[in-house]
Motif scaffolding. Sequence first.
Motif, PDB file in Angstrom:
ATOM      1  N   GLU A   5      -4.678  -3.086  -4.121  1.00  8.75           N
ATOM      2  CA  GLU A   5      -3.918  -1.836  -4.144  1.00  8.75           C
ATOM      3  C   GLU A   5      -3.891  -1.251  -5.555  1.00  8.75           C
ATOM      4  OE1 GLU A   5       0.151  -2.149  -2.791  1.00  8.75           O
ATOM      5  OE2 GLU A   5       0.446   0.025  -2.935  1.00  8.75           O
TER       6      GLU A   5
ATOM      7  N   HIS B  53      -3.716  -8.656  -1.677  1.00  6.69           N
ATOM      8  CA  HIS B  53      -3.732  -7.203  -1.467  1.00  6.69           C
ATOM      9  C   HIS B  53      -3.104  -6.439  -2.618  1.00  6.69           C
ATOM     10  CE1 HIS B  53      -5.423  -6.882   2.525  1.00  6.69           C
ATOM     11  NE2 HIS B  53      -4.737  -7.962   2.872  1.00  6.69           N
TER      12      HIS B  53
ATOM     13  N   PRO C 221       1.811  -1.795  -8.469  1.00  8.40           N
ATOM     14  CA  PRO C 221       2.428  -1.180  -7.288  1.00  8.40           C
ATOM     15  C   PRO C 221       3.954  -1.075  -7.413  1.00  8.40           C
ATOM     16  CG  PRO C 221       0.765  -2.759  -6.604  1.00  8.40           C
ATOM     17  CD  PRO C 221       0.926  -2.924  -8.082  1.00  8.40           C
TER      18      PRO C 221
ATOM     19  N   MET D 122       0.100   2.958  -3.346  1.00 14.84           N
ATOM     20  CA  MET D 122      -1.209   3.589  -3.311  1.00 14.84           C
ATOM     21  C   MET D 122      -1.119   4.927  -2.582  1.00 14.84           C
ATOM     22  SD  MET D 122      -4.700   2.075  -1.687  1.00 14.84           S
ATOM     23  CE  MET D 122      -4.663   2.794  -0.056  1.00 14.84           C
TER      24      MET D 122
ATOM     25  N   TYR E 101       0.809  -1.226   0.000  1.00 17.64           N
ATOM     26  CA  TYR E 101       0.000   0.000   0.000  1.00 17.64           C
ATOM     27  C   TYR E 101       0.844   1.280   0.000  1.00 17.64           C
ATOM     28  CZ  TYR E 101      -4.148  -2.866   0.463  1.00 17.64           C
ATOM     29  OH  TYR E 101      -5.139  -3.785   0.222  1.00 17.64           O
TER      30      TYR E 101
ATOM     31  N   LEU F  15      -8.054   1.327   3.994  1.00 18.94           N
ATOM     32  CA  LEU F  15      -7.348   1.342   2.713  1.00 18.94           C
ATOM     33  C   LEU F  15      -8.314   1.130   1.545  1.00 18.94           C
ATOM     34  CD1 LEU F  15      -4.355  -0.766   3.994  1.00 18.94           C
ATOM     35  CD2 LEU F  15      -4.364   1.688   3.548  1.00 18.94           C
TER      36      LEU F  15
END
Lengths: 597, 163
Positions: free
Chosen positions: A218, A214, A330, A143, A140, A259
Amino acid sequence: MAKYKMHMLVCGGTGCHASEGQMLFENLKKEVQDNNLENDVQVIATGCFGFCEKGPIVKVIPDNTFYVSVEPKDAKEIVAEHALKGRAVKRLLYFDPVRKEQIPDSKHMGFYKKQLRIALRNCGMIDPENINEYLAADGYEAMGKVLLEMTPEEAIKEVMDSGLRGRGGGGFPTGLKWQIASKNHADQKYVVCNADEGDPGAFMDRSILEGDPHTVLEAMVINGYAIGATKGLIYIRAEYPLAIHRLKIAIDQAREYGLLGTDILGSGFDFDVEIRYGAGAFVCGEETALIHSMEGERGEPTFKPPFPAQSGYLGKPTNVNNVETYANIPVIITKGAKWFSSIGTEKSKGTKVFALAGKINNVGLIEVPMGITLREVIFEIGGGIQGGKKFKAVQTGGPSGGCLTEKHLDTPIDFDNLLSVGSMMGSGGMIVMDEDDCMVAVAKFYLEFTVEESCGKCSPCRIGNKRLHEQLDIISKGNATEKDLDNLRNLSNVIKDTSLCGLGQTSPNPVLSTMDNFWDEYLAHVNEKRCPSGVCKDLIRYEVIAENCVGCTACARNCPVNCISGERKQLHVIDQALCIKCNACLEKCKFNAIAVI
Amino acid sequence: MTSVKLKLKDSDVQKLKEIALSFNNEAGELINVLHKAQEHFGYLPAEIQEVVAEELNIPVAKVYGVVTFYSFFTMLPRGRYPISICTGTACYVRGAEKVLDEFKRILKVPVGETTADGKFSITCLRCVGACGLAPVVMVGDKTYGRVTTDGVKEILKEYENEE
Ligand SMILES: Cc1cc2nc3c(=O)[nH]c(=O)nc-3n(C[C@H](O)[C@H](O)[C@H](O)COP(=O)(O)O)c2cc1C
Ligand code: SF4
Ligand code: SF4
Ligand code: SF4
Ligand code: FES
């Protein structure tokens, strides 16, 4: 993770689950407890390590010891020896068949040496059901950077500059796709993750979702911010229960941590994700069909334009990307477009995940830089062909792709090269075949799949593929002429040119590529009524080779239709009229006395 | 596609209504409703489809169209021990067809059908993602890897004494 002295990572992917991985995990945990090691040793169920051939796998960190084919009962020894005494359990180490030695750590295994893990960076490294582990692995962060420091245009530019192309099969530039979607204005837009993964024999996307859910969430938030969408949908096959389970946990945890939801990280941006289920239709991987399926309709493709970016889910602008495409995002944001574009070939940047399967020693999930050759993948990473047989073909691109041969082994793998040799990248299935595989039968196998999966909306695909399948069936029975081969080629080209969607436009590829590369084999079926690989049932028979038969009776005892006769220590004979060509006798005979003729 | 006649009990109809309601009786949720219904009843015969159509206020033909389009949905009850043979490419090249033939031969039913005693049914599916174990067979939730033609008898033997 810092406080533990040792971590035992157990593969918790579907492949290893199937071979008692879950019980192994529980036994390890129990052993650790029984030895009062809870504060020193942490046992974690991770996603797939990729080395499925030898699963279940246990990796011990920090020393990277790599145990293969571990059984639940081995837990005791691993804890007693490795955790307590610091000695590796030698018998469970990987034995390298090429170097003929045991390899204690994963870094030195041929399987891993040439791999570069970007999309799979966390698979097998973290507990996918614990968001804290993802956060500890810089999760994250991208993000946060995008939402707080970048404008949507900057985010799109970064993705565009990276050169990332869609990993779902088409290879369309991802940044460009985002830009188009961002320019279409509407009160509501959607971001869709395509996790339908219909290519039979491929499991890249499933492994990412099981091992690192995840990262997809993200990337979807980043995608939403970039194009101005506040809703995300993940379309996943109902046949992937474990991936669905882990995705649900990930979504809940991300919501809990703020999130996902409203005003993410105080940026003022809202985004949330929902799951939609597929129901077993290959064509629903095609983006327009996928959208109709999400709307509760039959998953039939529609003509493009309009593209989903203009009119997609519920008629709104929609951006569809594949799971693996998302898994790259990411890293591109945190490490930068420049870094990403330094990997790969001129027009295909980064890496590609392949599901390596078939007649190969190391079946598994691999990630390699674009530009690597098929030879490196098959013979170095894959460890060559099973049972010392001869390599014959490798099929890439699933039902839309083609069979490549010996002469393509040194072709660098990228989107354009694979297309130019008559196959395609596809989503990443890579099936290796050996001398025992008949290429006519393989083409027929794929066509059977296409006929079953054609949605039936347009006639070239609905009727044409059925005809192709019939023709192949006739060839495999030895009833065709050379003229039929011409027809086969012509019909293939018509189907390619006139079908409505990508399914029909590519479905003849397995036929055309096998005809191009294995013409002799087609001719043998047609002219000599012979199947050189001994596969097509109507063209082969099983015979006992008199000089080898010692009369051990193994074949007769195992023949399911009792069509082998012979006394002990006497020559055995097969009754051809009754034989169903099941191969059982050949498998059972230890004296090489049964042959396919 | 053939179907079996089924008389729904009032409680079954009630259950279907609840499922539909949990998706706000929205037509766009048809596939989700069908997933839940199949999860509960095991299959989706015409009688169930009629109730679903009524609840979502759409033609039965549409429900039927969707049910028959997706291979995950079935209008026939599966066996108590549903056997699924993976016929994905990885399993195919490692001999899935021979394994399938052996199941068909021993159980004497074609793909998609159930034995007369309702014990076993045979279906094919495409890649369960355990290609390393190819060829793969599933009986219910249990996975069998590296199945040979011989292995088929052994798998069936495990269920010999089960009801
Ligand atoms: C018949 C057919 C099946 C497809 N199946 C998939 C699939 O299973 N997964 C996928 O991501 N894309 C699949 N695609 C490609 C999608 O239509 C679409 O191009 C892709 O999801 C876009 O994402 P990407 O640009 O990130 O690759 C399929 C296309 C066709 C024509
Ligand atoms: S090409 Fe095949 S799958 Fe695609 S729309 Fe036509 S019939 Fe349907
Ligand atoms: S191939 Fe099968 S049926 Fe034929 S003889 Fe051998 S065991 Fe018997
Ligand atoms: S198994 Fe081989 S050696 Fe034994 S009886 Fe049969 S053919 Fe002869
Ligand atoms: S093809 Fe059978 S498990 Fe993948």
